[in-house]
Every structure is written in C-alpha cells, then in structure tokens.
Design a protein around this motif. Structure first.
Motif, PDB file in Angstrom:
ATOM      1  N   ASN A   1       0.840  -1.422   0.070  1.00  0.00           N
ATOM      2  CA  ASN A   1      -0.362   0.410  -0.338  1.00  0.00           C
ATOM      3  C   ASN A   1       0.867   1.173   0.005  1.00  0.00           C
ATOM      4  O   ASN A   1       1.724   1.563   0.535  1.00  0.00           O
ATOM      5  CB  ASN A   1      -0.813   0.129   1.542  1.00  0.00           C
ATOM      6  N   GLN A   2       0.268   2.096  -0.961  1.00  0.00           N
ATOM      7  CA  GLN A   2       1.156   3.642  -0.612  1.00  0.00           C
ATOM      8  C   GLN A   2       0.007   4.850  -0.676  1.00  0.00           C
ATOM      9  O   GLN A   2      -0.407   5.039  -1.237  1.00  0.00           O
ATOM     10  CB  GLN A   2       1.877   3.812  -2.063  1.00  0.00           C
ATOM     11  N   TYR A   3      -0.890   4.090   0.491  1.00  0.00           N
ATOM     12  CA  TYR A   3      -2.017   5.332   0.810  1.00  0.00           C
ATOM     13  C   TYR A   3      -1.428   6.753   0.988  1.00  0.00           C
ATOM     14  O   TYR A   3      -2.796   8.066   0.780  1.00  0.00           O
ATOM     15  CB  TYR A   3      -3.161   4.668   1.417  1.00  0.00           C
ATOM     16  N   ASP A   4      -0.363   7.544   1.045  1.00  0.00           N
ATOM     17  CA  ASP A   4       0.833   8.225   1.745  1.00  0.00           C
ATOM     18  C   ASP A   4       1.391   8.531   0.616  1.00  0.00           C
ATOM     19  O   ASP A   4       2.724   8.497   1.444  1.00  0.00           O
ATOM     20  CB  ASP A   4       0.914   8.672   3.103  1.00  0.00           C
ATOM     21  N   PRO A   5       1.139   8.685  -0.290  1.00  0.00           N
ATOM     22  CA  PRO A   5       2.506   8.346  -1.685  1.00  0.00           C
ATOM     23  C   PRO A   5       3.489   9.392  -1.794  1.00  0.00           C
ATOM     24  O   PRO A   5       4.211   9.284  -2.068  1.00  0.00           O
ATOM     25  CB  PRO A   5       1.595   8.898  -3.391  1.00  0.00           C
TER      26      PRO A   5
END
Length: 329
Positions: free
Chosen positions: A141-145
């Motif tokens: 996951n990269q939900y705070d890219p």
C-alpha cells in the motif's frame, strides 16, 4: 540424474536453459527462444510455442525491496487480468535454480513501440481501465504517496555514504525540503478519491501498441495507491525522455489529462484531477532523480547484475542537468 542436468546446464546459453526448463516444467513446448529485452531488474525472452508466443521473464532484483519479487508481479497480473490491457500471467517459479532469480511466463504482445505524439490517448484509455481495479490485499500500500515517495527517495540518496556526487545530493535534499514544506501535511489531499492498483513506472518502453490499444506490460513495482501516481509519472520529463526525445508541453499535457478524464467517465472536476496530478509530478521527479543518483554509484562501482550503457548515459545526463529538471517542476 537431475544433478547432472544442472551441472550440464551451466555451460549452456540462457536460451538453451530456458528451453530445458520449460520442457521439464511442462509449461509449454518451446519451438525457439530468443532474447527480447532487459531492464534494470529483469531480462525477458520471447518463447515461440506450438500455438502462441510467450514472454519468459527472469528476475534479478527488486525496486520494492521484497524477497518474493517475481511472485509479487505474478499476483499483480492475476489481479489485473480482467482489464484486457495487461499481460496474462500463466506460470511462476520463485526458485528456478539455474536462473538468477524467480521466473514468470506471460503473454507476448507483437505490437509496435509506443510513441507519445500518436499514442498518448491510448495510454489514457489504458490507465482508465486499470484504475477501475480496486486495491488488492496481496499488494503493498502507498496510501500516503507523497510522504512515502519522499521517504523512498531519502533512502536512495543515503544508501552510499561515499557517493562522489556531493553537490547533486545536496541539491536533491534541498528539493526534498521544498516538497515537505509545501505538501508534507497532506492527509486530506485524497479525501473522497477511490484508491486503485497503480503501476508507478510507466515509461514508453513499458507499453506495447497493438491496433487501437496500448498494453502496459511491466508490473514489477505496482502498489495500491491513487491514480495520480501513474498520471504524474507518465507526464514528468524524466519519464518521457528516458526512452525518447519527447516532453509534454502544457497543451499536450492538458490534452492527455482530458482524454483520461473522459475515458474514466469521472464526476470529479477536471481542475482537481489536474492539480493533484501536478503535485505528484513534482514528487515523482524527486524519486526519479534520486534513483539516478543511486544507480550512478552502482554502475560506476560495477555492482549491478544488469547494466545498460544507454541507461547509464541517461543517468549521467539527468544528474549533469539536475537543475534544469528541477526547474521543470
């Protein structure tokens, strides 16, 4: 008997090893195998079978820092199989013995190379199909890219303490500080946006054009994130100039984003799509130049399994003109 075959295979060309491997595994009956292309972390061979052609992919490392890289890419392709614009993954072996890393057998596309002027609308339509795919619990996951890409870039810049390009390192850290000052507190930036599977590495060499479609074929660095990672990566000059001499001007950039906006049939305001993409362009530029900084050291110290002199020339150019690229942001 098996041990004897393994010793014998060490003296064979890679193509011959692939033929033996495929027959022993009974994945396909290969009529011929030929080198196709190599990137920084994988090499690819075309396998001509009885009824179809395939790509045999040999892994040599991971940009994601994971040990099961080829299995990871296999899972990505399985998750995207319904899109119709990615390869079908048929088989995977994470520990094939006679090869450097894991191996994967997938679709071969017989189309032509991607051209930005002619094919950007096709790429927009491809992204629109891919970004309809919801995140997979089996992917990273990269939900705070923004902060995650900045953190990844910091790791690339700090990897080699004896790196000779000190001024370039200082300049990139200053740019990092600019990004953090402007976008570091961004927890509400993607509120209301649907997360999706993103490729995150969309240079022209990763597309194959067949007819009216552009197939995206390299999925080693895919993550669950937001669409702006792909859109921003596609547009930045460090991407477009990697395999071509093309740069998006403001008109062509907007034309591409409008084609994407239309293809998604999104209710999002276009100005919001534009603004969020622009932010990711600036952040992705840091990661691209930081990777070049890291790779320069590996190339000049001879510590890379796969080396490409064309790639090294690009790396040197980007670092030599680092201020020009940063001003483009």
């Amino acid at each position: 008997m098996y041990f004897g075959k393994e010793i014998e295979s060490k003296n064979l060309a890679t193509e011959d090893k692939i033929v033996l491997f495929l027959r022993e595994k009974q994945w396909v009956d290969p009529k011929s195998v030929a080198f196709l292309a190599a990137g920084e972390y994988n090499e690819n061979y075309r396998v001509t079978g009885t009824d179809a052609d395939y790509v045999f992919r040999i892994n040599h490392g991971s940009q994601l820092g994971i040990k099961n890289q080829i299995e990871y890419e296999f899972r990505v392709l399985q998750h995207l199989s319904a899109t119709g614009v990615t390869p079908v993954a048929y088989y995977c072996d994470p520990d094939p013995g006679q090869f450097a890393g894991g191996v994967l057998l997938m679709t071969f596309f017989s189309g032509r190379p991607f051209q930005y002027i002619d094919d950007s609308k096709k790429a927009a339509e491809t992204f629109a199909k891919i970004h309809q795919v919801l995140p997979s619990p089996r992917l990273l996951n990269q939900y705070d890219p923004i902060n995650q890409i900045i953190s990844e870039s910091e790791g690339l810049l700090a990897r080699f303490s004896d790196h000779p390009k000190c001024e370039e390192k200082k300049r990139l850290f200053l740019y990092r500080d600019e990004l953090l000052d402007e976008f570091g507190d961004n927890e509400n930036l993607f509120v209301g946006d649907q997360a999706c599977v993103t490729n995150t590495e969309v240079n022209s060499g990763n597309f194959i054009v067949e007819g009216r479609a552009a197939f995206l074929v390299d999925w080693e660095k895919a993550v669950n994130s937001y669409r702006y990672q792909d859109l921003g990566h596609f547009l930045v000059p460090t991407t477009t100039l990697w395999k071509s001499d093309f740069c998006f001007d403001s008109d062509r950039r907007i034309e591409f984003l409008r084609a994407y906006h239309t293809a998604t049939q999104s209710t999002m305001e276009f100005d919001l799509l534009d603004r969020r993409t622009r932010i990711l362009e600036r952040v992705i530029l840091l990661r691209a130049l930081s990777w070049c900084f890291m790779a320069f050291y590996e190339y000049t110290r001879g510590s890379r399994d796969l080396q490409n002199q064309g790639t090294f020339k690009r790396i040197c150019w980007y670092l030599d003109d680092i201020d020009h690229f940063l001003r483009s942001a």
